[in-house]
Design a protein around this motif. Structure first.
Motif, short mmCIF file in Angstrom:
data_model
loop_
_atom_site.label_atom_id
_atom_site.label_comp_id
_atom_site.label_asym_id
_atom_site.label_seq_id
_atom_site.Cartn_x
_atom_site.Cartn_y
_atom_site.Cartn_z
N ASP A 97 0.81 -1.22 0.00
CA ASP A 97 0.00 0.00 0.00
C ASP A 97 0.84 1.27 0.00
O ASP A 97 0.50 2.25 -0.69
CB ASP A 97 -0.93 0.01 1.22
N SER A 98 1.93 1.30 0.74
CA SER A 98 2.69 2.54 0.89
C SER A 98 3.43 2.95 -0.38
O SER A 98 3.85 4.10 -0.51
CB SER A 98 3.68 2.42 2.05
N VAL A 99 3.60 2.02 -1.32
CA VAL A 99 4.32 2.34 -2.56
C VAL A 99 3.41 2.39 -3.76
O VAL A 99 3.84 2.78 -4.86
CB VAL A 99 5.47 1.34 -2.82
N ASN A 100 2.16 1.97 -3.59
CA ASN A 100 1.22 1.93 -4.70
C ASN A 100 1.05 3.33 -5.29
O ASN A 100 0.80 4.30 -4.57
CB ASN A 100 -0.13 1.40 -4.22
N GLY A 101 1.22 3.43 -6.60
CA GLY A 101 1.14 4.72 -7.28
C GLY A 101 2.47 5.42 -7.42
O GLY A 101 2.59 6.38 -8.19
N ARG A 102 3.47 4.96 -6.68
CA ARG A 102 4.81 5.57 -6.76
C ARG A 102 5.83 4.63 -7.39
O ARG A 102 6.75 5.08 -8.06
CB ARG A 102 5.29 5.97 -5.37
N PHE A 103 5.70 3.34 -7.13
CA PHE A 103 6.63 2.35 -7.65
C PHE A 103 5.96 1.57 -8.78
O PHE A 103 4.74 1.35 -8.76
CB PHE A 103 7.04 1.35 -6.56
N THR A 104 6.77 1.14 -9.74
CA THR A 104 6.27 0.32 -10.84
C THR A 104 7.21 -0.85 -11.08
O THR A 104 8.40 -0.65 -11.31
CB THR A 104 6.15 1.14 -12.13
N ILE A 105 6.65 -2.06 -11.01
CA ILE A 105 7.44 -3.26 -11.31
C ILE A 105 7.16 -3.65 -12.75
O ILE A 105 6.01 -3.57 -13.24
CB ILE A 105 7.09 -4.40 -10.34
N SER A 106 8.21 -4.08 -13.45
CA SER A 106 8.06 -4.52 -14.83
C SER A 106 9.11 -5.59 -15.10
O SER A 106 9.99 -5.83 -14.27
CB SER A 106 8.21 -3.36 -15.81
N LYS A 107 9.01 -6.22 -16.26
CA LYS A 107 9.97 -7.28 -16.56
C LYS A 107 10.20 -7.36 -18.06
O LYS A 107 9.40 -6.88 -18.87
CB LYS A 107 9.45 -8.63 -16.04
N ASP A 108 11.31 -7.99 -18.39
CA ASP A 108 11.65 -8.29 -19.78
C ASP A 108 12.03 -9.76 -19.80
O ASP A 108 13.12 -10.14 -19.36
CB ASP A 108 12.82 -7.41 -20.25
N ASN A 109 11.12 -10.59 -20.28
CA ASN A 109 11.36 -12.03 -20.25
C ASN A 109 12.55 -12.44 -21.10
O ASN A 109 13.29 -13.37 -20.75
CB ASN A 109 10.11 -12.78 -20.70
N THR A 110 12.76 -11.76 -22.22
CA THR A 110 13.87 -12.15 -23.09
C THR A 110 15.22 -11.88 -22.42
O THR A 110 16.19 -12.58 -22.67
CB THR A 110 13.81 -11.40 -24.42
N LYS A 111 15.25 -10.88 -21.55
CA LYS A 111 16.48 -10.56 -20.83
C LYS A 111 16.50 -11.21 -19.45
O LYS A 111 17.47 -11.04 -18.71
CB LYS A 111 16.62 -9.04 -20.68
N LYS A 112 15.41 -11.90 -19.08
CA LYS A 112 15.31 -12.54 -17.76
C LYS A 112 15.58 -11.52 -16.65
O LYS A 112 16.32 -11.78 -15.70
CB LYS A 112 16.27 -13.74 -17.63
N THR A 113 14.96 -10.36 -16.81
CA THR A 113 15.22 -9.24 -15.92
C THR A 113 13.92 -8.65 -15.40
O THR A 113 12.95 -8.51 -16.15
CB THR A 113 16.03 -8.15 -16.64
N VAL A 114 13.94 -8.29 -14.11
CA VAL A 114 12.82 -7.58 -13.51
C VAL A 114 13.33 -6.21 -13.06
O VAL A 114 14.49 -6.07 -12.66
CB VAL A 114 12.23 -8.38 -12.32
N TYR A 115 12.45 -5.22 -13.17
CA TYR A 115 12.81 -3.85 -12.86
C TYR A 115 11.88 -3.30 -11.78
O TYR A 115 10.74 -3.77 -11.60
CB TYR A 115 12.66 -2.96 -14.10
N LEU A 116 12.37 -2.30 -11.07
CA LEU A 116 11.52 -1.56 -10.14
C LEU A 116 11.83 -0.08 -10.31
O LEU A 116 12.94 0.36 -10.02
CB LEU A 116 11.76 -1.99 -8.69
N GLN A 117 10.86 0.64 -10.83
CA GLN A 117 10.97 2.09 -10.98
C GLN A 117 10.36 2.73 -9.73
O GLN A 117 9.20 2.47 -9.41
CB GLN A 117 10.22 2.56 -12.23
N ASN A 118 11.16 3.52 -9.05
CA ASN A 118 10.73 4.16 -7.82
C ASN A 118 10.66 5.66 -8.03
O ASN A 118 11.68 6.29 -8.29
CB ASN A 118 11.71 3.88 -6.68
N ASN A 119 9.48 6.21 -7.92
CA ASN A 119 9.29 7.65 -8.06
C ASN A 119 8.80 8.25 -6.75
O ASN A 119 8.30 7.54 -5.87
CB ASN A 119 8.28 7.95 -9.17
#
Length: 122
Positions: free
Chosen positions: A61-83
Motif C-alpha cells: 500500500d505505501s508504494v502503490n502509485g509511486r513504484f512500478t514493477i516490470s519485466k523483460d522475459n527475453t532478458k530474464k530481468t525484472v525492474y523496479l521504478q521508484n518515483n
C-alpha cells in the motif's frame, strides 16, 4: 546453478527517482513470479511489489502509485521504478524470482538477489 544480479540503488533526495534491475543467469528453464522486497534497519523484510508470469502486478500500500514493477522475459530481468521517494523508503531492496531450472524443470525454487541499498535523505 542460478544467480540473480541486482543493479541500481544509491543515494537520492526526497521526491527523487531510482530504477533497479535484477537479471537472472544460469540454467533457466522457466521464470515464474518475480518480486521486490525491502528491509529497513531494525525491521523485517517486507514485500514491495510482485509481477506474475502473465504480467499481473500488485503493490504494498505505501508504494502503490509511486513504484512500478516490470519485466523483460527475453532478458530474464525484472525492474523496479521508484518515483516520489520518501525518507521511509530507505532500505536494502532485494529481488526474488521463482525459477525452474533445466535440471528441475517441474519444480521451481526461489532465488534471491544480493540486495541493493537505497538511501533517501536531504
Amino acid at each position: 546453478q542460478v544467480q540473480l544480479v541486482e543493479s541500481g540503488g544509491g543515494l537520492v533526495q526526497p521526491g527523487g527517482s531510482l530504477r533497479f534491475s535484477c537479471a537472472a543467469a544460469g540454467s533457466i528453464f522457466r521464470l515464474y513470479v518475480m518480486c521486490w522486497y525491502r528491509q529497513a534497519p531494525g525491521k523485517q523484510r517486507e514485500l514491495v511489489a510482485t509481477i506474475t508470469s502473465g504480467g499481473m502486478t500488485t503493490y504494498e500500500d505505501s508504494v502503490n502509485g509511486r513504484f512500478t514493477i516490470s519485466k523483460d522475459n527475453t532478458k530474464k530481468t525484472v525492474y523496479l521504478q521508484n518515483n516520489s521517494l520518501k525518507i521511509e523508503d530507505t532500505a536494502v531492496y532485494y529481488c526474488q524470482m521463482s525459477i525452474a531450472t533445466l535440471r528441475e524443470w517441474q519444480r521451481p525454487n526461489d532465488y534471491w538477489g544480493q540486495g541493493t541499498q537505497v538511501t533517501v535523505s536531504s
